[in-house]
Write a protein that holds these residues in place. Structure first.
Motif, short mmCIF file in Angstrom:
data_model
loop_
_atom_site.label_atom_id
_atom_site.label_comp_id
_atom_site.label_asym_id
_atom_site.label_seq_id
_atom_site.Cartn_x
_atom_site.Cartn_y
_atom_site.Cartn_z
N ALA A 148 0.82 -1.22 0.00
CA ALA A 148 0.00 0.00 0.00
C ALA A 148 0.85 1.26 0.00
O ALA A 148 0.40 2.32 -0.44
N HIS A 149 2.08 1.13 0.46
CA HIS A 149 2.96 2.30 0.57
C HIS A 149 4.11 2.26 -0.42
O HIS A 149 5.19 2.77 -0.14
N GLY A 150 3.89 1.65 -1.56
CA GLY A 150 4.90 1.69 -2.61
C GLY A 150 5.59 0.40 -2.92
O GLY A 150 6.43 0.33 -3.81
N GLY A 151 5.31 -0.66 -2.17
CA GLY A 151 5.88 -1.96 -2.47
C GLY A 151 7.18 -2.27 -1.75
O GLY A 151 7.74 -1.45 -1.03
N LEU A 152 7.65 -3.49 -2.00
CA LEU A 152 8.85 -3.97 -1.31
C LEU A 152 10.12 -3.24 -1.75
O LEU A 152 11.02 -3.03 -0.95
N ARG A 153 10.18 -2.83 -3.01
CA ARG A 153 11.36 -2.11 -3.48
C ARG A 153 11.53 -0.80 -2.71
O ARG A 153 12.62 -0.47 -2.23
N ARG A 154 10.44 -0.07 -2.56
CA ARG A 154 10.49 1.20 -1.83
C ARG A 154 10.82 0.96 -0.35
O ARG A 154 11.60 1.69 0.25
N LEU A 155 10.23 -0.10 0.23
CA LEU A 155 10.52 -0.43 1.62
C LEU A 155 11.99 -0.79 1.79
O LEU A 155 12.64 -0.38 2.76
N ALA A 156 12.54 -1.52 0.83
CA ALA A 156 13.96 -1.88 0.89
C ALA A 156 14.84 -0.64 0.84
O ALA A 156 15.83 -0.53 1.58
N GLU A 157 14.49 0.31 0.00
CA GLU A 157 15.27 1.54 -0.08
C GLU A 157 15.24 2.31 1.24
O GLU A 157 16.26 2.81 1.68
N THR A 207 14.63 1.15 4.30
CA THR A 207 15.24 0.43 5.42
C THR A 207 16.70 0.10 5.19
O THR A 207 17.39 -0.32 6.11
N LYS A 208 17.15 0.25 3.96
CA LYS A 208 18.51 -0.14 3.56
C LYS A 208 18.72 -1.65 3.68
O LYS A 208 19.82 -2.13 3.87
N LEU A 209 17.60 -2.39 3.58
CA LEU A 209 17.66 -3.85 3.57
C LEU A 209 17.54 -4.34 2.14
O LEU A 209 16.97 -3.67 1.29
N ASN A 210 18.05 -5.53 1.88
CA ASN A 210 17.97 -6.15 0.58
C ASN A 210 16.52 -6.50 0.25
O ASN A 210 15.81 -7.07 1.08
N ARG A 211 16.06 -6.18 -0.96
CA ARG A 211 14.68 -6.42 -1.36
C ARG A 211 14.33 -7.91 -1.29
O ARG A 211 13.24 -8.29 -0.83
N GLU A 212 15.23 -8.77 -1.71
CA GLU A 212 14.98 -10.21 -1.65
C GLU A 212 14.83 -10.68 -0.21
O GLU A 212 14.02 -11.56 0.09
N HIS A 213 15.62 -10.09 0.69
CA HIS A 213 15.53 -10.43 2.11
C HIS A 213 14.15 -10.05 2.64
O HIS A 213 13.49 -10.85 3.33
N ILE A 214 13.69 -8.86 2.32
CA ILE A 214 12.36 -8.42 2.76
C ILE A 214 11.29 -9.32 2.16
O ILE A 214 10.33 -9.70 2.85
N PHE A 215 11.44 -9.68 0.91
CA PHE A 215 10.49 -10.57 0.25
C PHE A 215 10.38 -11.89 1.01
O PHE A 215 9.28 -12.39 1.27
N GLU A 249 15.17 -7.35 15.11
CA GLU A 249 15.82 -6.16 14.54
C GLU A 249 15.21 -5.80 13.18
O GLU A 249 14.97 -4.63 12.89
N THR A 250 14.93 -6.81 12.36
CA THR A 250 14.33 -6.56 11.04
C THR A 250 12.93 -5.98 11.20
O THR A 250 12.57 -5.01 10.53
#
Length: 104
Positions: free
Chosen positions: A45-54, A56-64, A76-77
């Motif tokens: 709802a807030h722009g997707g996992l790519r935006r969330l990764a940016e 948080t500075k976390l890897n998009r695949e990790h968030i996925f 921590e995550t």
């Protein structure tokens, strides 16, 4: 006339931080998997996992992976993900505390 889907309506509602927080708390009451998938809905709802990764500075695949049915996030995550939305993780009392047995 434009047809609204359940998912489309949900994502629209989840843009409201108060609604999203209530949704996540309700899903957390269900079980861990429901909560993780709900957190993914909020991210979508807030722009997707790519935006969330940016943010948080976390890897998009990790968030996925973390926000999947088989996700197993570290505290921590979850704290990093919550911080992006301006939230923090806290414990709240929902019934009187039980006495713990004394150690032998």
């Amino acid at each position: 006339m434009k047809k609204t889907t359940y998912r489309g309506d949900l994502l629209k509602r989840l843009k409201d931080p108060a609604y999203a927080l209530g949704y996540l708390n309700a899903c957390l009451e269900e079980d861990e998997v429901t909560f993780l998938l709900a957190l993914r809905d909020v991210a979508d709802a807030h722009g997707g996992l790519r935006r969330l990764a940016e943010k948080t500075k976390l890897n998009r695949e990790h968030i996925f992976r973390v926000l999947s049915k088989r996700g197993n996030p570290r505290l921590e995550t979850l704290q990093q993900l919550a911080a992006v939305f301006g939230w923090r993780i806290a414990l709240v009392q929902r019934r009187p505390p039980q006495k713990l047995p004394r150690a032998a």
